[in-house]
Scaffold this motif. Structure first.
Motif, short mmCIF file in Angstrom:
data_model
loop_
_atom_site.label_atom_id
_atom_site.label_comp_id
_atom_site.label_asym_id
_atom_site.label_seq_id
_atom_site.Cartn_x
_atom_site.Cartn_y
_atom_site.Cartn_z
N ARG B 53 30.74 38.28 36.14
CA ARG B 53 29.75 39.32 36.40
C ARG B 53 28.34 38.74 36.31
NH1 ARG B 53 30.72 44.14 32.47
NH2 ARG B 53 32.10 42.90 31.19
N CYS B 56 27.34 36.81 39.29
CA CYS B 56 27.01 37.71 40.39
C CYS B 56 25.60 38.25 40.24
CB CYS B 56 28.04 38.84 40.42
SG CYS B 56 27.44 40.30 41.22
N SER B 59 23.25 35.67 41.28
CA SER B 59 23.18 35.51 42.74
C SER B 59 22.28 36.59 43.35
CB SER B 59 24.58 35.53 43.36
OG SER B 59 25.05 36.86 43.50
N THR B 65 21.74 38.25 49.45
CA THR B 65 22.03 39.63 49.85
C THR B 65 22.29 39.73 51.35
OG1 THR B 65 19.68 40.03 50.15
CG2 THR B 65 20.59 40.61 48.01
N TRP B 247 35.79 44.57 43.43
CA TRP B 247 34.89 43.67 44.15
C TRP B 247 35.25 43.58 45.62
CZ3 TRP B 247 31.00 40.85 41.56
CH2 TRP B 247 31.02 40.98 40.16
N THR B 276 28.09 39.36 47.64
CA THR B 276 28.05 39.48 46.18
C THR B 276 29.43 39.18 45.59
OG1 THR B 276 26.64 41.34 46.73
CG2 THR B 276 27.09 40.99 44.43
N ALA B 277 30.45 39.76 46.21
CA ALA B 277 31.81 39.53 45.74
C ALA B 277 32.23 38.08 45.99
CB ALA B 277 32.76 40.48 46.45
N GLN B 278 31.78 37.52 47.09
CA GLN B 278 32.15 36.13 47.39
C GLN B 278 31.52 35.18 46.36
OE1 GLN B 278 32.41 34.69 51.46
NE2 GLN B 278 31.74 36.68 52.19
N MET B 279 30.26 35.45 45.99
CA MET B 279 29.61 34.61 44.98
C MET B 279 30.37 34.69 43.66
SD MET B 279 27.01 33.26 46.56
CE MET B 279 25.90 32.57 45.35
N ALA B 280 30.79 35.90 43.31
CA ALA B 280 31.55 36.09 42.06
C ALA B 280 32.89 35.35 42.14
CB ALA B 280 31.77 37.57 41.80
N GLU B 283 32.61 31.72 41.31
CA GLU B 283 32.55 31.51 39.86
C GLU B 283 33.94 31.67 39.23
OE1 GLU B 283 30.35 30.48 37.72
OE2 GLU B 283 31.34 31.08 35.85
#
Ligand SMILES: Cc1ncc(COP(=O)(O)O)c(C=O)c1O
Lengths: 159, 418
Positions: B53, B56, B59, B65, B247, B276-280, B283
């Motif tokens: 989280r 995210c 990011s 965005t 997500w 956003t979900a892809q960045m998370a 991780e």
């Protein structure tokens, strides 16, 4: 054994029977292991984590940095013992860095804690100096967040 | 438009032909009842681990965005390729053999739409996840169910696959570890099935979203079997493994041409999965191992409690080797799945999902998720035990044979353990 400890550390109220099922072991075996750990003082005590503020009780907590002169044979231990034997001391650690002992003292109010520091702690032979920091707010203790706004927000039934 | 025409008549007949999910029906009933302990939740009780989280949030602070490539962030595809290589020894080219989707749900839909022509038949083992049949139907295909029973540990067999093949059969859809049964497929049976698939020139869509939640033996990914990688579309995601259901991020891996076809649909209908979900997810793959292991260990402990609880209350329950579901047989109470679920909810305030929501071979069973705390599980089982006892089920006596799962333990490991 490590698993038994981990389970008990996260929830001390689980029964030996439940732990046995969770670890695919016999209940008697778990009972034996726990007894053994208690006897060896690996398990020291079973306690409850209380949010005293919520219970409406006034308490203050202070972290006191203490510098001491180590002694020839016992190093820090003898002075440390004279300090941690006081019931006011909730927890205490020997630290690396600018001071030696981090002493957490609990009292009814600031005056009580200051009194303890001034009359008891600072006067012990070997104590060079004390610096008192009062705790303003506790967010997390022993891995538990005190006011955790995260609740179960899942739908009651999902595929 | 004629004002007398009703909207429902205007709706595409294919859409009209598919029913609302049986889960949906039950959902309303549960939310109307206060104080319910729900074993009906198909998602982790853990919130996404904090480091994911936090990554995210970072990011977003950095201004990520925007749209990503249609295929998804290259960094994420590379991380997935590395993960598949290290955990399954599968090599996929992150440039064109991996597509980031909006959950496995989108991956499934894309795979069906890219493959199925009107009238094509898709073999779907049952009991099955609720989306499979509707996805087949919406893409113009026909579902051919392969029912499975508790006697076989809810595993389908190669003979069953072979016997169901017609000239129109195109795809075999697999999901192991399984929702709703928790079944894990053994390597030998999968090898036999793979042989049929190769001989009869079928394709496999394999939904392996629960692969990391395998507690008995080891997960076998069908794409790792001889000659199967080029015939398999592998679907996986982050929802279950990393507790990231909301997500909406998953992926498909397979042959470049086929992934390209899926991407073509995705490019026009979805554009890309949320950045956003892809960045998370990046991780999660890079640093999520320890938190995931912790969750898996917790699920496994609860799983053992669940198996034990059903045995104690006298309900036959096959040992689920994976996912986070148990699928006990409740016909001994004299109730149907739906009656059982309804009465249990009304009388004891415990929610379970009727087995027939997962196809007719799920009748006589209910699905219980153990994605809830040990404390709630124990209370739910106390209530359930009282409920079944009142209906004549003898505690601690299971009269039908429930197969064990020794077939999941390879012989070598058995020796070492003994
Ligand atoms: C077998 C199976 N496949 C797919 C999904 C959906 O996954 P996602 O959240 O990645 O869309 C679920 C969720 O319950 C599932 O159980």
């Amino acid at each position: 054994m490590k698993e038994v400890l981990e389970i008990l550390e996260s929830d001390a109220r689980l029964s030996a029977g439940e732990i046995a099922i969770m670890l695919s072991m016999e209940e008697e075996e778990i009972q034996r292991v726990i007894k053994e750990l208690e006897k060896k003082k690996v398990i020291l005590k079973y306690m409850t984590l209380v949010n005293w503020e919520k219970a409406g009780e006034e308490k203050v907590l202070a972290m006191i940095e203490v510098r001491v002169t180590p002694q020839r044979d016992t190093g820090f231990d003898a002075v440390a013992e004279r300090i941690y034997r006081f019931p006011q001391v909730r927890s205490m650690h020997l630290m690396s860095g600018a001071y030696d002992l981090a002493v957490f003292v609990e009292g009814q109010n600031m005056r009580e804690v200051s009194h303890f520091v001034a009359t008891k702690l600072a006067t012990i032979e070997g104590v060079l100096s004390t610096t008192t920091h009062f705790v303003l707010r506790t967010y997390k203790q022993d891995g538990v967040i005190l006011e955790d706004g995260e609740k179960d927000r899942r739908l009651a039934v999902s595929p | 438009m004629n004002r007398n025409t009703s909207w429902s008549e205007l709706v595409n007949p294919l859409v009209r032909s598919i029913p609302w999910s049986g889960i949906r029906k039950f959902f309303d009933l549960v939310t109307e009842t206060p104080g319910v302990i729900s074993l009906g939740v198909g998602e982790p009780d853990f919130v996404t681990p904090w480091h994911i989280r936090e990554a995210c949030i970072y990011s977003l602070e950095k201004g990520y965005t925007m749209y990503t490539s249609n295929y998804g962030l290259l960094e994420l595809r590379q991380a997935i390729a590395r993960d598949l290589q290290s955990t399954r020894r599968l090599i996929y080219n992150p440039e064109n053999e991996i597509l980031i989707t909006v959950g496995v749900s989108e991956g499934l839909d894309l795979a069906m739409r890219a493959l199925v022509c009107p009238g094509d038949e898709v073999l779907v083992p049952e009991p099955s996840y609720v989306s499979y049949a509707p996805c087949v139907v919406l893409s113009g295909g026909r579902v051919v169910s392969l029912p499975s029973t508790m006697d076989s540990g809810f595993r389908i067999s190669a003979e069953q696959v072979a016997a169901s093949i017609t000239p129109r059969t195109k795809i075999l859809l697999l999901c192991y570890p399984n929702n709703p049964t928790g079944t894990v497929m053994d390597r030998q049976t999968l090898l036999e099935i793979a042989e049929v698939v190769r001989d009869r020139n079928l394709l496999v869509i394999s939904d392996e979203i629960y692969d990391k939640l395998t507690y008995v033996g080891e997960h076998t990914c069908i794409a790792t079997l001889p000659g199967m990688k080029e015939r398999t579309v592998l679907l996986n995601g982050f929802s279950k493994t990393y507790a990231m259901t909301g997500w909406r991020v998953g992926y498909a891996a397979g042959n470049a041409d086929f992934i390209g076809a899926m991407t073509k649909i995705h490019q026009y209908t979805m554009l890309c999965a949320p950045i956003t979900a892809q960045m998370a997810a990046v991780e999660a793959l890079q640093n999520g191992g320890p938190a995931m292991m912790h969750m898996v260990q917790e699920y496994n402990r609860r799983r053992l409690l669940v198996i034990h609880a059903f045995r104690d209350m006298g309900l036959p329950c096959f040992e689920p080797g994976g996912a986070f579901y148990a699928f006990p047989e409740i016909s001994g109470t004299g109730l149907s799945s739906e009656e059982f679920a309804r009465h249990l909810l009304q009388e004891e305030k415990v929610a379970v999902v009727p087995g027939n929501a997962f196809g007719s071979s799920g009748e006589g069973f209910v699905r219980c998720s153990y994605t809830t705390s040990v404390e709630s599980l124990s209370e739910a089982f106390r209530r359930m035990a009282r409920f079944v006892k009142a209906r004549g089920v003898q505690p601690k006596t299971v009269n039908v044979t429930v197969p064990d799962v020794s077939y999941l333990i390879p012989p070598a490991a058995e020796e070492a353990a003994g």
